[in-house]
Design an enzyme around this catalytic site. Structure first.
Site, PDB file in Angstrom:
ATOM      1  N   SER A 143       0.853  -1.187   0.000  1.00 50.44           N
ATOM      2  CA  SER A 143       0.000   0.000   0.000  1.00 50.44           C
ATOM      3  C   SER A 143       0.889   1.237   0.000  1.00 50.44           C
ATOM      4  O   SER A 143       2.039   1.180   0.462  1.00 50.44           O
ATOM      5  CB  SER A 143      -0.892   0.015   1.253  1.00 50.44           C
ATOM      6  OG  SER A 143      -1.519   1.276   1.434  1.00 50.44           O
ATOM      7  N   TYR A 153      -1.257  -0.174  10.435  1.00 50.38           N
ATOM      8  CA  TYR A 153      -1.445  -0.688   9.082  1.00 50.38           C
ATOM      9  C   TYR A 153      -0.238  -0.370   8.203  1.00 50.38           C
ATOM     10  O   TYR A 153       0.280  -1.236   7.487  1.00 50.38           O
ATOM     11  CB  TYR A 153      -2.710  -0.082   8.477  1.00 50.38           C
ATOM     12  CG  TYR A 153      -2.940  -0.442   7.030  1.00 50.38           C
ATOM     13  CD1 TYR A 153      -3.337  -1.720   6.666  1.00 50.38           C
ATOM     14  CD2 TYR A 153      -2.760   0.500   6.018  1.00 50.38           C
ATOM     15  CE1 TYR A 153      -3.552  -2.061   5.336  1.00 50.38           C
ATOM     16  CE2 TYR A 153      -2.969   0.180   4.693  1.00 50.38           C
ATOM     17  CZ  TYR A 153      -3.361  -1.099   4.352  1.00 50.38           C
ATOM     18  OH  TYR A 153      -3.568  -1.432   3.034  1.00 50.38           O
TER      19      TYR A 153
END
Length: 249
Positions: A143, A153
């Site tokens: 990501s 995350y």
């Protein structure tokens, strides 16, 4: 893809979102796919839509080595081997976009088991089959958060980039290439339901250079490249597909 040989792709989290988009594209190219997903009903629906001769639904909890091995064995029993591993499964909702000390150790272990160790489990289980294929390819999904975020995350997605390099080196002698995609915010149902509208709008308008919503279809060209012989001289790389964010020199 440029070659006309039907290949077999093992796609974790393949029943929905990015994984399903990749499965659709690969089947359209004449390849076969395994929708390795923790949700069997969703995987079975997707497999039925793609066609029983081209798609297999397999239960797979990437955090559980036994589950991964069983899904890999089912794939080999059905299709004879594995040419491509796409590590797409992951924890990715806003509940993980928190400072690293604001999440319990138990929660940390949960996301690490899926986002990081899940890739290790799948790579280990698929390795002999990718080696036997002669031109095996692994593609993991990171990501843009792995470049810029300092939350839970983002740290796990930074680890995915590190694993890409480590696996590329470890698997090089097996003739297996390992690469990575780092998408920006995509139009998956889960992401759109979870991301606050104001946060998404701010990201698109003030961070991206291409000021529109990212679409899972925007990832397909890169996926095809990394999983095909066209990228036979590329390994250990991460490609950002984020509308111009973040910029790097």
């Amino acid at each position: 893809m440029t070659d006309d040989r039907s290949r077999v792709a093992f796609i974790t989290g393949g029943a929905r979102g990015i994984g399903r988009t990749f499965a659709d594209a690969l089947v359209a190219d004449g390849h076969r796919v395994v929708l390795a997903d923790a949700s069997v009903p969703d995987a079975e629906i997707a497999a039925a839509e793609l066609g029983a001769d081209r798609a297999l639904a397999a239960y797979c909890d990437v955090a559980d080595e036994d589950s991964v091995r069983a899904a890999v064995d089912a794939t080999v029993d059905r299709f004879g081997g594995i040419d491509i591993l796409i590590n797409n499964a992951g924890r990715h909702l806003m509940s993980w976009s928190r400072p690293v000390t604001d999440v319990t150790t138990e929660a940390w272990r949960d996301i690490l088991d899926v986002n990081v160790l899940g890739i290790v489990n799948c790579a280990r289980a698929c390795r002999p089959h990718l080696r036997a294929a002669g031109d095996g390819a692994i593609l993991s999904v990171s990501s843009v958060s792995g470049f810029t975020s300092t939350d839970v995350y983002g740290v796990t997605k930074l680890a995915v980039r590190g694993l890409t390099v480590a696996l590329a080196k470890a698997f090089a002698d097996d003739g297996i290439r390992v690469n990575c995609l780092a998408p920006g915010p995509m139009d998956t149902a889960a992401a759109l339901a979870d991301l606050p509208d104001e946060l998404l709008t701010e990201f698109i308008e003030n961070k991206q250079l291409i000021r529109r919503q990212g679409r899972t279809a925007d990832l397909v060209g890169a996926m095809r490249f990394f999983c095909s012989p066209e990228s036979s001289f590329v390994t250990g790389e991460t490609l950002i597909v984020g509308g111009g964010f973040p910029l790097r020199v």
